[in-house]
Design a protein around this motif. Sequence first.
Motif, PDB file in Angstrom:
ATOM      1  N   UNK A  56      26.650  30.769  44.810  1.00 20.33           N
ATOM      2  CA  UNK A  56      27.625  30.581  45.889  1.00 20.33           C
ATOM      3  C   UNK A  56      27.286  29.335  46.682  1.00 20.33           C
ATOM      4  N   UNK A  57      28.306  28.677  47.170  1.00 25.12           N
ATOM      5  CA  UNK A  57      28.114  27.469  47.971  1.00 25.12           C
ATOM      6  C   UNK A  57      27.935  27.884  49.429  1.00 25.12           C
ATOM      7  N   UNK A  60      22.130  29.556  52.319  1.00 29.94           N
ATOM      8  CA  UNK A  60      20.932  30.182  51.756  1.00 29.94           C
ATOM      9  C   UNK A  60      20.624  29.746  50.338  1.00 29.94           C
ATOM     10  N   UNK A  61      21.655  29.375  49.590  1.00 26.93           N
ATOM     11  CA  UNK A  61      21.473  28.887  48.214  1.00 26.93           C
ATOM     12  C   UNK A  61      21.125  27.397  48.177  1.00 26.93           C
ATOM     13  N   UNK A  62      21.328  26.692  49.291  1.00 22.46           N
ATOM     14  CA  UNK A  62      20.967  25.281  49.444  1.00 22.46           C
ATOM     15  C   UNK A  62      21.599  24.352  48.401  1.00 22.46           C
ATOM     16  N   UNK A  63      22.912  24.463  48.136  1.00 26.33           N
ATOM     17  CA  UNK A  63      23.521  23.544  47.168  1.00 26.33           C
ATOM     18  C   UNK A  63      23.421  22.088  47.605  1.00 26.33           C
ATOM     19  N   UNK A  64      23.348  21.859  48.915  1.00 23.50           N
ATOM     20  CA  UNK A  64      23.178  20.496  49.412  1.00 23.50           C
ATOM     21  C   UNK A  64      21.862  19.891  48.916  1.00 23.50           C
ATOM     22  N   UNK A  65      20.831  20.732  48.758  1.00 24.75           N
ATOM     23  CA  UNK A  65      19.559  20.245  48.235  1.00 24.75           C
ATOM     24  C   UNK A  65      19.661  19.930  46.747  1.00 24.75           C
ATOM     25  N   UNK A  85      28.429  25.202  39.776  1.00 22.19           N
ATOM     26  CA  UNK A  85      29.208  26.367  39.343  1.00 22.19           C
ATOM     27  C   UNK A  85      29.164  27.395  40.464  1.00 22.19           C
ATOM     28  N   UNK A  86      30.248  27.524  41.189  1.00 19.52           N
ATOM     29  CA  UNK A  86      30.291  28.486  42.274  1.00 19.52           C
ATOM     30  C   UNK A  86      31.281  28.057  43.334  1.00 19.52           C
ATOM     31  N   UNK A  87      31.687  29.016  44.134  1.00 15.64           N
ATOM     32  CA  UNK A  87      32.622  28.774  45.230  1.00 15.64           C
ATOM     33  C   UNK A  87      31.957  29.192  46.527  1.00 15.64           C
ATOM     34  N   UNK A  88      32.507  28.744  47.632  1.00 12.71           N
ATOM     35  CA  UNK A  88      31.955  29.164  48.913  1.00 12.71           C
ATOM     36  C   UNK A  88      32.376  28.252  50.047  1.00 12.71           C
ATOM     37  N   UNK A 107      34.399  28.700  40.900  1.00 13.17           N
ATOM     38  CA  UNK A 107      33.929  29.948  40.293  1.00 13.17           C
ATOM     39  C   UNK A 107      34.104  29.861  38.780  1.00 13.17           C
ATOM     40  N   UNK A 108      33.033  30.140  38.058  1.00 14.31           N
ATOM     41  CA  UNK A 108      33.077  30.129  36.594  1.00 14.31           C
ATOM     42  C   UNK A 108      32.959  31.580  36.127  1.00 14.31           C
TER      43      UNK A 108
END
Length: 198
Positions: A56-57, A60-65, A85-88, A107-108
């Motif tokens: 998820x974007x 806590x998942x840190x997609x920015x990192x 791969x993910x939405x948020x 979302x995949x």
Amino acid sequence: MSFCYTEADRRRVRDYGVVSPIEVVPNGADTERVTPESPTSELIKHDGLVAIFVGRLVDGKRPQDAITAVRRAQREQPDLKLYLCGAGPLREELEDQAGEETEFLGHVPSDEMPAIYRSADVMVVPGRAEGVPRTVLEAITARVYSVTTALPPYEKIVKEGYGTTVPVENPMEMGRQIAAFLDLSGGIELGAGGSEYS
């Protein structure tokens, strides 16, 4: 009866006052669905090296990192591209941060994920709090090298030859590790051929 993935989860649930029996049932990957022989994904159109982020974007998942890490890795691996791969809720903010080296797949569906893993050279997992993540287990099953944060669940399942860990919220070190692995691997297609360390 309650179920959880780890002993640490069981203790946490007990701390909340749950007195019913609690069974630990470890998370796992379906080794018939996710294999190193899965077909590649038509969603991955890049001919060069591919990094994936699966989740998820959310902060806590840190997609920015993941974006920062791949940008750092590109200093040594300029043809590396990141697929998220993910939405948020962070997607718009992340799109502002990202450049041409990043593509958002949204979302995949789970039935497409084996092919996504198969198409990847490395998986980037920068989260700062996790249980036992199925995504890392599936990447290992598909023989995709994972660079994860040094959280206890990751350290237990990222074994030599399948990945490495770096400090939490240190995307520059994560990027260095991604670049070093891709340099060491000689650009082999891990998803397609399996890690040379497996």
